[in-house]
Design a protein around this motif. Structure first.
Motif, PDB file in Angstrom:
ATOM      1  N   LEU A 497     -63.256 -58.851 -94.634  1.00 38.54           N
ATOM      2  CA  LEU A 497     -62.241 -58.724 -95.671  1.00 38.54           C
ATOM      3  C   LEU A 497     -61.063 -57.922 -95.138  1.00 38.54           C
ATOM      4  O   LEU A 497     -61.228 -56.930 -94.430  1.00 38.54           O
ATOM      5  CB  LEU A 497     -62.820 -58.039 -96.911  1.00 38.54           C
ATOM      6  N   ASP A 498     -59.889 -58.383 -95.512  1.00 39.11           N
ATOM      7  CA  ASP A 498     -58.668 -57.739 -95.056  1.00 39.11           C
ATOM      8  C   ASP A 498     -58.249 -56.691 -96.079  1.00 39.11           C
ATOM      9  O   ASP A 498     -57.855 -57.028 -97.196  1.00 39.11           O
ATOM     10  CB  ASP A 498     -57.585 -58.822 -94.896  1.00 39.11           C
ATOM     11  N   ARG A 499     -58.351 -55.435 -95.674  1.00 36.65           N
ATOM     12  CA  ARG A 499     -58.063 -54.328 -96.573  1.00 36.65           C
ATOM     13  C   ARG A 499     -56.672 -54.444 -97.177  1.00 36.65           C
ATOM     14  O   ARG A 499     -56.496 -54.317 -98.394  1.00 36.65           O
ATOM     15  CB  ARG A 499     -58.172 -53.019 -95.779  1.00 36.65           C
ATOM     16  N   ASP A 500     -55.682 -54.720 -96.339  1.00 40.33           N
ATOM     17  CA  ASP A 500     -54.297 -54.733 -96.823  1.00 40.33           C
ATOM     18  C   ASP A 500     -54.061 -55.869 -97.804  1.00 40.33           C
ATOM     19  O   ASP A 500     -53.344 -55.716 -98.787  1.00 40.33           O
ATOM     20  CB  ASP A 500     -53.329 -54.852 -95.637  1.00 40.33           C
ATOM     21  N   ARG A 501     -54.707 -57.005 -97.504  1.00 42.48           N
ATOM     22  CA  ARG A 501     -54.518 -58.141 -98.394  1.00 42.48           C
ATOM     23  C   ARG A 501     -55.102 -57.837 -99.778  1.00 42.48           C
ATOM     24  O   ARG A 501     -54.528 -58.174-100.802  1.00 42.48           O
ATOM     25  CB  ARG A 501     -55.202 -59.368 -97.797  1.00 42.48           C
ATOM     26  N   ILE A 502     -56.284 -57.194 -99.763  1.00 41.96           N
ATOM     27  CA  ILE A 502     -56.920 -56.846-101.034  1.00 41.96           C
ATOM     28  C   ILE A 502     -56.030 -55.889-101.817  1.00 41.96           C
ATOM     29  O   ILE A 502     -55.800 -56.052-103.016  1.00 41.96           O
ATOM     30  CB  ILE A 502     -58.305 -56.230-100.788  1.00 41.96           C
ATOM     31  N   ILE A 507     -52.479 -54.703-106.287  1.00 37.83           N
ATOM     32  CA  ILE A 507     -51.216 -54.181-106.822  1.00 37.83           C
ATOM     33  C   ILE A 507     -50.508 -55.277-107.613  1.00 37.83           C
ATOM     34  O   ILE A 507     -50.035 -55.072-108.728  1.00 37.83           O
ATOM     35  CB  ILE A 507     -50.327 -53.652-105.672  1.00 37.83           C
ATOM     36  N   GLU A 508     -50.522 -56.496-107.006  1.00 40.21           N
ATOM     37  CA  GLU A 508     -49.946 -57.663-107.658  1.00 40.21           C
ATOM     38  C   GLU A 508     -50.559 -57.899-109.045  1.00 40.21           C
ATOM     39  O   GLU A 508     -49.871 -58.205-110.006  1.00 40.21           O
ATOM     40  CB  GLU A 508     -50.253 -58.855-106.765  1.00 40.21           C
ATOM     41  N   LEU A 511     -53.979 -53.929-110.831  1.00 44.03           N
ATOM     42  CA  LEU A 511     -55.233 -53.185-110.887  1.00 44.03           C
ATOM     43  C   LEU A 511     -55.049 -51.760-110.385  1.00 44.03           C
ATOM     44  O   LEU A 511     -55.728 -50.844-110.826  1.00 44.03           O
ATOM     45  CB  LEU A 511     -56.308 -53.900-110.062  1.00 44.03           C
ATOM     46  N   VAL A 512     -54.178 -51.592-109.405  1.00 45.05           N
ATOM     47  CA  VAL A 512     -53.854 -50.238-108.935  1.00 45.05           C
ATOM     48  C   VAL A 512     -52.334 -50.125-108.852  1.00 45.05           C
ATOM     49  O   VAL A 512     -51.625 -51.138-108.751  1.00 45.05           O
ATOM     50  CB  VAL A 512     -54.473 -49.934-107.546  1.00 45.05           C
ATOM     51  N   GLU A 513     -51.876 -48.881-108.876  1.00 42.83           N
ATOM     52  CA  GLU A 513     -50.438 -48.682-108.763  1.00 42.83           C
ATOM     53  C   GLU A 513     -50.066 -48.601-107.293  1.00 42.83           C
ATOM     54  O   GLU A 513     -50.823 -48.075-106.480  1.00 42.83           O
ATOM     55  CB  GLU A 513     -50.042 -47.378-109.463  1.00 42.83           C
ATOM     56  N   ALA A 514     -48.896 -49.152-106.970  1.00 46.14           N
ATOM     57  CA  ALA A 514     -48.428 -49.095-105.587  1.00 46.14           C
ATOM     58  C   ALA A 514     -48.300 -47.636-105.172  1.00 46.14           C
ATOM     59  O   ALA A 514     -47.910 -46.778-105.966  1.00 46.14           O
ATOM     60  CB  ALA A 514     -47.089 -49.804-105.456  1.00 46.14           C
ATOM     61  N   GLY A 515     -48.684 -47.358-103.948  1.00 39.24           N
ATOM     62  CA  GLY A 515     -48.539 -46.003-103.443  1.00 39.24           C
ATOM     63  C   GLY A 515     -49.741 -45.125-103.703  1.00 39.24           C
ATOM     64  O   GLY A 515     -49.759 -43.969-103.287  1.00 39.24           O
ATOM     65  N   GLY A 531     -60.679 -59.800-112.936  1.00 33.15           N
ATOM     66  CA  GLY A 531     -59.391 -60.429-112.682  1.00 33.15           C
ATOM     67  C   GLY A 531     -58.952 -60.359-111.245  1.00 33.15           C
ATOM     68  O   GLY A 531     -57.777 -60.482-110.929  1.00 33.15           O
ATOM     69  N   PHE A 532     -59.892 -60.170-110.342  1.00 28.92           N
ATOM     70  CA  PHE A 532     -59.527 -60.129-108.935  1.00 28.92           C
ATOM     71  C   PHE A 532     -60.185 -61.291-108.212  1.00 28.92           C
ATOM     72  O   PHE A 532     -61.362 -61.550-108.348  1.00 28.92           O
ATOM     73  CB  PHE A 532     -59.993 -58.819-108.310  1.00 28.92           C
TER      74      PHE A 532
END
Lengths: 734, 181
Positions: A497-502, A507-508, A511-515, A531-532
């Protein structure tokens, strides 16, 4: 009567399904290592059993189809046909078809309209089976090798057997019908004449309509082997009195038969004459000879010897045959030691045992209060026995996870074919046991995880080669026990799994806030959020909207947890942790602010005193840290955490718990010791309560609450986070 | 004290046991007092009435959930009715009772205990003596009321137990509290 038959048919359906699973399992194993003799034999036996039992119930469709499968398998077994991969695929499809045919018999209403399609498919399969059976690429040497290796039955020329059977008294009550056996026998050859023996029927006033008093003497002209004829009776082999006289036997064999049978000798003689087995003259002569022998030697000549001397069969052959019969009987006995029991009966028993545990604890408490030493000892003995009963009762519900795992072999086989991927499934810890109710409910989430691994995790062979990995990918299913839980792992060596892609996706999706700064593990486990979904394209295998969040919800409903770790390019590991049982656990009872709480004993590592200076440092804060053997141990001060008054004075203890990789301390007021805990669900009203997993009833009749340690520690950790982010007015909801 | 004995002990002047309305409307009600006021609950919701015993408190739950009790091996939650209606929590007295009520939820029927100050009687209230709940003026939320029954010249508040003990709502309240904790 109908209901008894239905019940027997129910047993047949259950057994047939088991046999089909076994067939599938064998086929997949043969696919991996062709030519494994034992597996092949097991495969043949499964098909044979289905055919035999279906014949008993007159399910002709099933019988005729399965017969073709069996014929093909027989050819494979004697080495005339090689079991190639396409053949395995054909047989797998045929096994599915048998399943569908059985399903159609079981619930004819369930599949209106699909019947025609099924019949067409079944005809196509039959043709394919015929074609496969007809072509014989094998040469003489392989055939000879096959013959030498197997204990296969050699077909005999047609002959007339004499079959003598006395059915067991319990036959009707066991849901069997003598007619069904006769019907099946008549499929083997010409069954004529049949003489019904009603001698055992008592006078009308003693007659019990549910008891079977019947016996039969019959002649069967057939090419079938002795085994095949005996097989017809395999359902009642244990309770019926079955004797076969092979074709061409001499009168002495019938004489021996007469002696062994319960009815009066002359009566049997008449029947045998009536059947045409012997002529009257032969019978008279033989009876006379026997009487003479008895007089002179005063010992019974063993039948074997009699047979050998009269028919010229070498004694060794007879002995060998006898030995084989004994062996067959033993294996049958082995099989009959397995009992089929309705799950509801077992649940009833477990409930009663649960009540017994509570009542026993109550009696013990009363005895202790009364300070009556002999009584206390007696109740303690009872408690110990109850504990044994509890363990055995729970053991009854324990099943091995292997059967569940094996289901995925087929999935892997089919998916790898349809996706053009090369995948090998390895299973370890198949004998790990867990509660049946857990097994039943883990199947779907596990299926989802396996499919995810196959579909998204594993790369195409070309991609793997380019990445310098072996083309054949590996998916592993692991199970093992760890501190009172069962751990199931689904591991693949795919792209990971690609951490950055997840994170981007999360963020898209809001589910989490950017930053937000998150650890790798926190990011990876975002895939379990509702929803992921990382799947960019929807395939027919997974990504149908049933996401990982459903997997997590299902597992959490079983009081379990799921986590994921992955490295890009190396693979993914999903770890599921489940309780061993949902009914009764070994608990550890503690007191907090006057209330009793139970911890699962398996999670308790040690108990230490809360030293005064540590207590002073902790004060009435709900969370803190203490020094445990020179290491920092985070602790939850239960009284304060639960919003109860904290009693500063008095001795307090810290219970050190461990679950998975985590360790934590729970500050409690008093340690009350081990306690067998019957888990009572708290109901929906308390469904949102984090940290309390259920309740139980103490010996005193009071209710104690069971702590859900992982959830408690997790919410404590979140609470600590919330404390740190003091600027927020409303802490993030759990 | 079982419901059966309550029934037989109830005054029979209000009518026969068999006297049911054509529409199947229940006419028997258990009346009890809360903070000096009379309330009534249709008797077919009620399973039994037991003496109030101190329940095991469940931490981190709203005030109106007094705790859980052991009812012959089943663990049953107990709701403090005064607290449920937003009043002071009930004080325990010698006459305090727990009335076991069966409510329907998504997951099938569930038993819930309600704590009341005292149980009075089982009364027959004909449908003609039941007025719709007033839009205001009653001292509890209107949706908790099924109607106002006239008994001996005074009104008793007939509770809509499906609303008062809505498992979803109670669970949701507990959830909100848990989130705020």
């Amino acid at each position: 009567m109908t209901s008894i038959l239905d019940q027997a048919a129910g047993t047949f359906f259950a057994e047939a399904r088991e046999m089909l699973v076994q067939m599938e399992d064998c086929l997949l194993r043969l696919d991996a290592e062709p030519g494994d003799r034992d597996t092949l034999d097991a495969l043949f036996r499964s098909a044979h059993t289905i055919k035999g039992s279906a014949g008993l119930f007159g399910f002709d469709h099933v019988v005729s189809f399965t017969h073709e499968v069996e014929t093909l398998l027989d050819r494979v077994r004697d080495g005339t046909i090689e079991l190639t991969a396409p053949l395995v695929a054909l047989l797998l499809r045929s096994a599915d078809m048998i399943g569908r045919l059985i399903g159609a018999v079981e619930s004819p209403a369930a599949e209106d309209g699909t019947g025609a399609a099924r019949d067409a498919e079944s005809r196509a399969l039959l043709e394919a089976l015929h074609a496969a059976t007809g072509t014989r690429p094998g040469d003489g040497t392989t055939a000879a090798g096959g013959m030498a290796g197997g204990a296969s039955t050699t077909a005999q020329a047609t002959g007339t057997w004499h079959i003598s059977v006395r059915f067991g008294r319990e036959m009707f009550r066991n849901g069997m019908d003598p007619l069904a056996f006769l019907r099946y026998l008549s499929t083997l050859g010409d069954l004529e004449p049949v003489v019904t023996l009603d001698d055992a029927i008592p006078a009308a006033e003693d007659f019990d309509p549910e008891t079977c008093y019947l016996g039969f003497e019959m002649r069967l002209s057939t090419g079938a082997s002795r085994e095949a004829i005996e097989e017809a009776f395999s359902f009642v082999r244990e309770d019926c009195d079955l004797r076969l006289v092979p074709p061409g036997s001499r009168v002495e064999a019938y004489l021996a038969l007469i002696e062994q049978l319960p009815e009066a000798d002359p009566r049997l003689g008449e029947i045998l004459v009536a059947c045409g087995a012997v002529t009257r003259a032969e019978l008279d002569r033989a009876l006379a000879t026997q009487a003479r022998t008895r007089e002179t030697e005063d010992v019974q000549v063993p039948i074997g010897a009699l047979l050998a001397s009269e028919t010229g069969v070498p004694a060794q052959v007879v002995e060998a045959a006898a030995a084989r019969q004994v062996k067959t009987r033993e294996t049958r006995a082995e099989e009959s030691r397995l009992l089929r029991i309705g799950a509801d009966k077992l649940d009833g028993l477990i409930n009663l045992v649960g009540e017994l545990v509570i009542a026993g604890a109550g009696a013990n408490l009363l005895a202790q209060r009364a300070r009556d030493r002999p009584l206390t000892e007696a109740t303690q003995t009872v408690l110990r026995l109850v504990e044994d009963i509890r363990n055995s009762a729970l053991q009854l519900r324990m099943v091995q996870i292997g059967e569940t795992f094996n289901r995925y072999r087929r999935v892997v086989h089919d998916v790898s074919k349809s996706l053009g991927k090369q995948i090998e499934l390895t299973i370890s810890g198949a004998d790990t046991e867990l509660d049946k109710s857990v097994v039943e409910r883990i199947g779907d989430p596990l299926m989802h995880l396996v499919r995810n691994a196959l579909d998204h995790g594993i790369e195409m062979p070309g991609e793997r080669r380019a990445a310098g990995k072996p083309e054949t990918a590996r998916v592993s299913l692991n199970a093992f026990h760890d501190s009172g839980s069962i751990v199931i792992e689904v591991i693949d060596d795919g792209r990971g799994l690609d951490r950055d892609r997840i994170l981007r996706k999360a963020i898209e999706r809001g589910l989490v806030e950017a930053g937000t700064s998150m650890s790798d593990s926190e990011v990876l486990n975002l895939v379990f959020e509702a929803g992921f979904s990382t799947a960019e394209r929807v395939t027919d295998l997974s990504g149908r909207g049933v996401g990982m969040d459903v997997v997590r919800r299902n597992i959490e409903a079983l009081r379990g947890s799921v986590s994921l770790s992955s490295r890009v390019g190396e693979g993914t590991r999903v770890t599921i942790r489940l309780p061993l049982t949902l009914a009764i656990i070994d608990g550890f009872l503690v007191e907090v602010a006057g209330g009793s709480y139970v911890l699962p004993l398996d999670m308790v590592r040690e108990c230490v005193d809360l030293r005064p200076e540590a207590a002073a440092q902790l004060g009435d804060a709900p969370l803190g840290c203490i020094d445990l053997h020179g290491e920092v141990l985070p602790v939850v001060h239960l009284a304060a955490w639960f919003g109860r008054p904290v009693v500063a004075s008095g001795r307090r203890s810290v219970v050190v718990v461990r679950f998975g990789e985590n360790r934590a301390g729970l500050v409690v007021d008093r340690l009350l010791g081990e306690f067998q805990t019957v888990i009572k669900p708290l109901g929906k009203l308390f469904a949102h309560l984090r940290g309390i997993g259920g309740s139980t009833i103490l010996g005193s009749g009071e209710v104690a609450l069971i702590l859900d340690v992982p959830a408690l520690v997790a919410s404590a950790a979140r609470g600590a986070q919330a404390q740190r982010k003091e600027e927020q007015t409303c802490p993030s909801s759990p | 004290m079982s419901v059966q004995s309550m029934k037989s002990a109830a005054p029979s002047d209000a009518g026969d046991d068999e006297e049911m309305q054509a529409g199947g409307e229940p006419t028997q009600y258990l009346t009890f007092s809360l903070n000096g006021e009379m309330f009534a609950v249709a008797i077919d919701h009620i399973k039994e009435i037991i003496e109030f015993g101190q329940p095991t408190e469940v931490p981190m739950m709203p005030r109106f959930i007094r705790g859980v009790i052991n009812l012959r091996g089943a663990v049953v939650p107990v709701i403090d009715m005064n607290a449920r209606f937003g009043r002071e929590a009930s004080a325990v007295s010698r006459r305090s009772c727990t009335v076991i009520v069966e409510v329907r939820s998504e997951d099938g029927p569930q038993d819930i205990g309600i704590m009341v100050d005292a149980v009075s009687a089982v009364l027959d209230i004909p449908a003609s003596d039941i007025e719709p709940p007033p839009s205001f003026g009653a001292r509890i939320r209107a949706e908790f009321l099924q109607g106002m029954g006239k008994v001996g010249g005074r009104f008793v508040m007939i509770l809509n137990m499906a609303q008062v003990l809505s498992v979803d709502e109670l669970a949701h309240l507990g959830d909100a509290l848990g989130a705020a904790a």
